[in-house]
Design a protein around this motif. Sequence first.
Motif: not given
Length: 260
Positions: A106-114, A140-153, A169-175
Amino acid sequence: MKVATWNINGVKARIESALTYLRQENPDVICFQEIKSVDENFPAGAFEEIGYNVAVHGQKGFNGVAILSKLPFDDVTQRLPGADDDEQARYIEAVISVPAGALKVISIYAPNGNPLGTEKFSYKLAWLKRLEQHARKLLAEEAAFVIAGDYNIIPEPVDAKRPAAWTEDALFQPESRAAYRRLLNEGLTDAVRLCHPGPGIYTFWDYQAGAFQKDDGIRIDHLLLSPQAADRLKTAGVDRFTRGWEKPSDHVPVWVELDL
C-alpha cells in the motif's frame, strides 16, 4: 524482497533521479508519493523499460501515488475506503504474488494538515481515522502487508533534530502522533524504528536554510508491517544519499527487506 517508498515530489521533475535510484538500488517494489501527475501523463514507459510494472492513482498538479513492481500485480485498488466523495489521490494498494504466498503493498500520501485550526487539519485526522479502520480490516485477514509512504507525522521527539521547532506544526500535534500510535497499537510494526532505535534517522529535510547541510531533518516517511510481514523482516534503512543529488526531492527513499 526489497520494498521501498519515496515521496518523489513531482515525478516529471525527478524522473532521472528515480531511474538512477532504481537501477542502482534495484528494489523489487517501490511506492511513490506526490507524483503530481494524472494517470495518463505518468511516465510509465520509462519505468517499464527497466523492468517494472506500474500502477498509478494520480491527480493533476498535486498529490498522487504509485506502485512499481518487478513482479506482476494480481490486483490493484485505488482510493482509501470510507469516503466516496474524497477526490484526493492519496492511496493505492496492490496484491503481488511472492514465493511465500501473497504480499499486499500500500502506498499512501497522508494529508499534511497545515495550517492548524483549519479544515485541512480536520481532514488530516479524518483521513488517518479511515486508514486506521482499513488497517484493522486488513489485520483481521491475517495477511502479509506493508503500508508505505509519507505519513506526514513525526511520531516521537527522537524523530526530529529540533522537536521544539515543530510544536505548532500539524505533523507533530498530539492528535497526529496519537493516530500513528493507534496504528502501532493495532499490531503494525514500524520497520525502520525497530531496526534503528536511536536518534538521527530522518527522511525529510526542508529546502530552506541549509537544512540538509545542518542535518536538520525529521522522520515522516514510514513502512508499517503487518505481523505476518514483520515476522519476515530482515532489515530496513534510509537512503539519505539521494538528498545530495542534483535537483533532489526533499524526501529520501526508505526501505525494508523481507524474507519472502
